[in-house]
Design an enzyme around this catalytic site. Structure first.
Site, short mmCIF file in Angstrom:
data_model
loop_
_atom_site.label_atom_id
_atom_site.label_comp_id
_atom_site.label_asym_id
_atom_site.label_seq_id
_atom_site.Cartn_x
_atom_site.Cartn_y
_atom_site.Cartn_z
N ASN A 20 3.71 -9.48 -3.34
CA ASN A 20 4.50 -9.64 -4.56
C ASN A 20 4.29 -10.98 -5.24
O ASN A 20 4.71 -11.17 -6.39
CB ASN A 20 5.98 -9.42 -4.26
N ARG A 69 18.87 -11.28 -1.32
CA ARG A 69 19.09 -10.07 -0.54
C ARG A 69 19.28 -10.43 0.94
O ARG A 69 18.44 -11.11 1.52
CB ARG A 69 17.90 -9.12 -0.67
N GLN A 102 9.51 -1.46 -10.11
CA GLN A 102 8.99 -1.88 -8.81
C GLN A 102 7.82 -2.84 -9.01
O GLN A 102 6.89 -2.55 -9.79
CB GLN A 102 8.54 -0.66 -8.01
N ARG A 156 -10.89 27.15 -8.37
CA ARG A 156 -11.28 25.98 -9.13
C ARG A 156 -10.10 25.02 -9.30
O ARG A 156 -8.95 25.45 -9.42
CB ARG A 156 -11.79 26.38 -10.52
#
Length: 220
Positions: A20, A69, A102, A156
């Site tokens: 991140n 958090r 996100q 297909r």
């Protein structure tokens, strides 16, 4: 506040450590989602939920507010909704709507959020999420035998019954649902996205390299 964006960005990735904070086009991964949210006037505030000091530093530098958090909500098996719920419970004033972005989906079509809001508001939906059509012949392996799931052998690809996957680009949800541990309800509107960015979800170095390729291709 009527609408906020929440970006859940924990620091404990195992397959791609520190992902991140990695630079994509010279910008940290988490910052792509921050900037995307800030560009839409409907979003009143941007919050990053993280347990990581480096991500927190980046988020503040790019103008987002940070909700620390707790470790018990930052484990590998912890669902995203608990991080969102923690943010809402940490705010004095509850917003009506939450946009979930996100950080592992840093590339989004320019007008995606605007178009999503128009559908969300016009349809008076309580939640919306983005999907992409799969063109793969899928199956499962049982007792060393391949069992086709969405096709008959010899059929297909263009004749397959359409199937779709949750691509993670964007979620819009009423706060009341999140507070009841729900992001995608049975009534959620699936917004179809036909764009290469819909196939980007960074979890490995190969995923990141593909994101770098698409970023260069679509920004030059």
């Amino acid at each position: 506040m009527k609408t906020i964006a929440i970006i859940p960005a924990r620091g404990g990735s195992k397959r791609l450590p520190g992902k991140n904070s990695m630079l994509l086009g010279g910008i940290p991964l988490v910052a792509h989602s921050i900037l995307y949210a800030q560009a839409d006037s409907r979003i009143d505030a941007v919050y990053v939920s993280t347990d990581d000091a480096e991500i927190k530093k980046i988020a503040i530098a790019y103008g987002a507010q940070v909700i620390d958090r707790p470790q018990h909500l930052a484990g590998d098996l912890e669902p995203t909704v608990t991080a969102l719920k923690h943010v809402l419970e940490s705010l004095e004033s509850k917003p009506e709507t939450v946009v979930l972005l996100q950080p592992t989906n840093p590339l989004r079509p320019k007008n995606l959020l605007q178009n999503a809001f128009e559908i969300y508001e016009k349809g008076r939906y309580k939640n919306l999420f983005t999907v992409t059509q799969s063109h793969q012949k899928l199956g499962k392996i049982k007792e060393d035998k391949f069992i086709p799931f969405n096709y008959e052998p010899g059929q297909r690809s263009q004749d397959l019954e359409p199937l779709y996957f949750e691509n993670g680009l964007l979620y819009i949800c009423k706060s009341e649902l999140i507070l009841n541990d729900t992001i995608i309800s049975k009534e959620a509107y699936p917004m179809l996205i036909d764009h290469p960015f819909g196939s980007v979800d960074i979890d490995t170095l190969e995923d990141f390299d593909y994101a770098v390729y698409l970023h260069k291709k679509h920004t030059l």
